[in-house]
Design a protein around this motif. Structure first.
Motif, PDB file in Angstrom:
ATOM      1  N   VAL A  99       0.822  -1.205   0.000  1.00 56.28           N
ATOM      2  CA  VAL A  99       0.000   0.000   0.000  1.00 56.28           C
ATOM      3  C   VAL A  99       0.856   1.256   0.000  1.00 56.28           C
ATOM      4  O   VAL A  99       0.352   2.359   0.149  1.00 56.28           O
ATOM      5  CB  VAL A  99      -0.953   0.037   1.206  1.00 56.28           C
ATOM      6  CG1 VAL A  99      -1.943  -1.093   1.136  1.00 56.28           C
ATOM      7  CG2 VAL A  99      -0.164  -0.016   2.514  1.00 56.28           C
ATOM      8  N   SER A 100       2.161   1.101  -0.174  1.00 55.40           N
ATOM      9  CA  SER A 100       3.062   2.251  -0.141  1.00 55.40           C
ATOM     10  C   SER A 100       3.426   2.643  -1.563  1.00 55.40           C
ATOM     11  O   SER A 100       3.824   1.807  -2.361  1.00 55.40           O
ATOM     12  CB  SER A 100       4.324   1.893   0.649  1.00 55.40           C
ATOM     13  OG  SER A 100       5.215   2.974   0.652  1.00 55.40           O
ATOM     14  N   TYR A 101       3.288   3.910  -1.865  1.00 50.80           N
ATOM     15  CA  TYR A 101       3.622   4.416  -3.178  1.00 50.80           C
ATOM     16  C   TYR A 101       4.812   5.368  -3.040  1.00 50.80           C
ATOM     17  O   TYR A 101       4.782   6.286  -2.256  1.00 50.80           O
ATOM     18  CB  TYR A 101       2.445   5.177  -3.784  1.00 50.80           C
ATOM     19  CG  TYR A 101       1.263   4.321  -4.166  1.00 50.80           C
ATOM     20  CD1 TYR A 101       0.536   3.625  -3.218  1.00 50.80           C
ATOM     21  CD2 TYR A 101       0.875   4.219  -5.500  1.00 50.80           C
ATOM     22  CE1 TYR A 101      -0.544   2.853  -3.582  1.00 50.80           C
ATOM     23  CE2 TYR A 101      -0.222   3.451  -5.863  1.00 50.80           C
ATOM     24  CZ  TYR A 101      -0.929   2.774  -4.900  1.00 50.80           C
ATOM     25  OH  TYR A 101      -1.998   2.015  -5.265  1.00 50.80           O
ATOM     26  N   GLN A 104       6.838   9.931  -7.619  1.00 47.97           N
ATOM     27  CA  GLN A 104       6.409   9.780  -8.997  1.00 47.97           C
ATOM     28  C   GLN A 104       7.396  10.450  -9.936  1.00 47.97           C
ATOM     29  O   GLN A 104       7.956  11.512  -9.634  1.00 47.97           O
ATOM     30  CB  GLN A 104       5.014  10.389  -9.171  1.00 47.97           C
ATOM     31  CG  GLN A 104       3.968   9.667  -8.332  1.00 47.97           C
ATOM     32  CD  GLN A 104       2.584  10.250  -8.468  1.00 47.97           C
ATOM     33  OE1 GLN A 104       2.241  10.840  -9.487  1.00 47.97           O
ATOM     34  NE2 GLN A 104       1.783  10.075  -7.442  1.00 47.97           N
TER      35      GLN A 104
ATOM     36  N   PHE B  34       6.916  15.579  -0.653  1.00 47.99           N
ATOM     37  CA  PHE B  34       7.760  15.823  -1.815  1.00 47.99           C
ATOM     38  C   PHE B  34       7.629  17.277  -2.244  1.00 47.99           C
ATOM     39  O   PHE B  34       6.591  17.911  -2.038  1.00 47.99           O
ATOM     40  CB  PHE B  34       7.325  14.950  -3.000  1.00 47.99           C
ATOM     41  CG  PHE B  34       7.187  13.487  -2.672  1.00 47.99           C
ATOM     42  CD1 PHE B  34       5.993  12.983  -2.187  1.00 47.99           C
ATOM     43  CD2 PHE B  34       8.245  12.619  -2.861  1.00 47.99           C
ATOM     44  CE1 PHE B  34       5.849  11.638  -1.886  1.00 47.99           C
ATOM     45  CE2 PHE B  34       8.115  11.269  -2.570  1.00 47.99           C
ATOM     46  CZ  PHE B  34       6.914  10.783  -2.077  1.00 47.99           C
ATOM     47  N   LYS B  49      12.580  14.706  -1.327  1.00 48.13           N
ATOM     48  CA  LYS B  49      11.509  13.943  -0.700  1.00 48.13           C
ATOM     49  C   LYS B  49      11.833  13.665   0.758  1.00 48.13           C
ATOM     50  O   LYS B  49      13.002  13.520   1.141  1.00 48.13           O
ATOM     51  CB  LYS B  49      11.274  12.628  -1.425  1.00 48.13           C
ATOM     52  CG  LYS B  49      12.465  11.669  -1.382  1.00 48.13           C
ATOM     53  CD  LYS B  49      12.145  10.380  -2.115  1.00 48.13           C
ATOM     54  CE  LYS B  49      13.345   9.425  -2.055  1.00 48.13           C
ATOM     55  NZ  LYS B  49      13.054   8.140  -2.760  1.00 48.13           N
ATOM     56  N   THR B  96       1.011   6.645   3.663  1.00 45.67           N
ATOM     57  CA  THR B  96       1.025   5.184   3.660  1.00 45.67           C
ATOM     58  C   THR B  96      -0.279   4.688   4.260  1.00 45.67           C
ATOM     59  O   THR B  96      -1.049   5.440   4.833  1.00 45.67           O
ATOM     60  CB  THR B  96       2.202   4.637   4.477  1.00 45.67           C
ATOM     61  OG1 THR B  96       2.115   5.154   5.807  1.00 45.67           O
ATOM     62  CG2 THR B  96       3.516   5.070   3.868  1.00 45.67           C
ATOM     63  N   GLY B  97      -0.513   3.427   4.098  1.00 45.78           N
ATOM     64  CA  GLY B  97      -1.763   2.888   4.609  1.00 45.78           C
ATOM     65  C   GLY B  97      -2.904   3.078   3.632  1.00 45.78           C
ATOM     66  O   GLY B  97      -4.054   2.847   3.948  1.00 45.78           O
ATOM     67  N   GLY B  98      -2.600   3.508   2.446  1.00 48.05           N
ATOM     68  CA  GLY B  98      -3.643   3.711   1.444  1.00 48.05           C
ATOM     69  C   GLY B  98      -3.196   4.769   0.467  1.00 48.05           C
ATOM     70  O   GLY B  98      -2.570   5.737   0.859  1.00 48.05           O
ATOM     71  N   PHE B  99      -3.520   4.568  -0.760  1.00 49.05           N
ATOM     72  CA  PHE B  99      -3.015   5.516  -1.734  1.00 49.05           C
ATOM     73  C   PHE B  99      -3.830   6.787  -1.754  1.00 49.05           C
ATOM     74  O   PHE B  99      -5.032   6.768  -1.799  1.00 49.05           O
ATOM     75  CB  PHE B  99      -3.071   4.907  -3.134  1.00 49.05           C
ATOM     76  CG  PHE B  99      -2.885   5.923  -4.207  1.00 49.05           C
ATOM     77  CD1 PHE B  99      -3.961   6.416  -4.910  1.00 49.05           C
ATOM     78  CD2 PHE B  99      -1.628   6.432  -4.481  1.00 49.05           C
ATOM     79  CE1 PHE B  99      -3.793   7.382  -5.893  1.00 49.05           C
ATOM     80  CE2 PHE B  99      -1.447   7.395  -5.462  1.00 49.05           C
ATOM     81  CZ  PHE B  99      -2.528   7.869  -6.167  1.00 49.05           C
ATOM     82  N   LYS B 100      -3.206   7.903  -1.724  1.00 50.72           N
ATOM     83  CA  LYS B 100      -3.790   9.186  -2.084  1.00 50.72           C
ATOM     84  C   LYS B 100      -2.661  10.192  -2.176  1.00 50.72           C
ATOM     85  O   LYS B 100      -1.986  10.444  -1.177  1.00 50.72           O
ATOM     86  CB  LYS B 100      -4.818   9.644  -1.060  1.00 50.72           C
ATOM     87  CG  LYS B 100      -5.709  10.771  -1.556  1.00 50.72           C
ATOM     88  CD  LYS B 100      -6.542  10.357  -2.758  1.00 50.72           C
ATOM     89  CE  LYS B 100      -7.444  11.486  -3.239  1.00 50.72           C
ATOM     90  NZ  LYS B 100      -8.244  11.110  -4.412  1.00 50.72           N
ATOM     91  N   THR B 101      -2.452  10.696  -3.337  1.00 49.54           N
ATOM     92  CA  THR B 101      -1.436  11.730  -3.516  1.00 49.54           C
ATOM     93  C   THR B 101      -2.132  13.058  -3.638  1.00 49.54           C
ATOM     94  O   THR B 101      -2.999  13.231  -4.501  1.00 49.54           O
ATOM     95  CB  THR B 101      -0.596  11.448  -4.773  1.00 49.54           C
ATOM     96  OG1 THR B 101       0.151  10.261  -4.562  1.00 49.54           O
ATOM     97  CG2 THR B 101       0.367  12.594  -5.024  1.00 49.54           C
TER      98      THR B 101
END
Lengths: 115, 113
Positions: A99-101, A104, B34, B49, B96-101
């Motif tokens: 779950v880590s991204y 980019q 970032f 970052k 972390t723990g779920g995607f959202k940028t």
């Protein structure tokens, strides 16, 4: 050098005429994103692929579709472009682990003009 | 919920003077933060970052940023501005723990000769 490539850099289409933008990457990243960026605004995420899994943002219009035939390529299809769809379209990639991204990496963008 | 606020839409400095671009964030998770730079008609380039290691992060082109959890800030600085630094800068948070940028609205940096 590893990179994100977008073609074409500039695209002109007519109102209502379908258009496809392409993105390829040599980074071997498993996550690929499409953003729409209008003048003087932040990029707006349209959708992303995590491996083969497609993740659509809730407010992305149905007019926008995407395909990812393999790890390296991703396409943005605009089925019936309107004047409001004129924008810069940015492709980005990242490496996702669970779950880590991670950060980019962006391509140079495709500037879409709708006549 | 996550959010990011860039406190200035425009910043103008003279060449050779310090740069400060301000960013505050809100995150329910341990955030990754970032800074990206975008020159006109170009894609975004990663400047630096923060991912829970050192709180003072050094990036490219002489930029650095300090993560301050108590202030929920991640301000970008550079000791001496160069004309080539004139661009749009975006502060971005990813949890972390779920995607959202989440992108900040951007800060346009002007550098005067």
């Amino acid at each position: 050098d590893a990179m994100v490539i977008q073609n074409p850099r500039y695209q002109v289409t007519q109102f209502g005429k379908p258009v496809t933008l392409s993105c390829s990457q040599t980074l071997n990243h498993n996550v690929m994103y499409w953003y729409q960026q209008k003048s003087s605004q932040a990029p707006k995420l349209l959708f992303h692929y995590y491996d083969k899994d497609f993740n659509n943002e809730a407010d992305t219009p149905d007019n926008f579709q995407s395909r990812r035939p393999n790890t390296s390529f991703c396409f943005l299809d605009i089925r019936s472009p309107g004047l409001g769809d004129a924008a810069m379209y940015l492709c980005a990639t990242s490496s996702g682990e669970g779950v880590s991204y991670n950060e980019q990496f962006f391509g140079p963008g495709t500037r879409l003009t709708v006549l | 919920a996550q959010s990011v606020t860039q406190l200035d839409s425009h910043v103008s400095v003279s060449e050779g003077t310090p740069v400060l671009l301000r960013c505050n964030y809100s995150s329910s998770y341990s955030p990754s933060l970032f800074w990206y730079v975008q020159h006109p008609n170009k894609g975004l380039q990663l400047l630096l970052k923060y991912t829970s290691a050192a709180t003072l992060v050094k990036g490219i082109n002489g930029f650095e940023a300090e993560f301050k959890k108590s202030e929920t800030s991640f301000h970008l600085t550079k000791p001496s501005a160069h004309m080539s630094d004139a661009a749009e800068y975006f502060c971005v948070v990813t949890g972390t723990g779920g995607f959202k940028t989440i992108f900040g609205a951007g800060t346009r940096l002007f550098v005067k000769a």
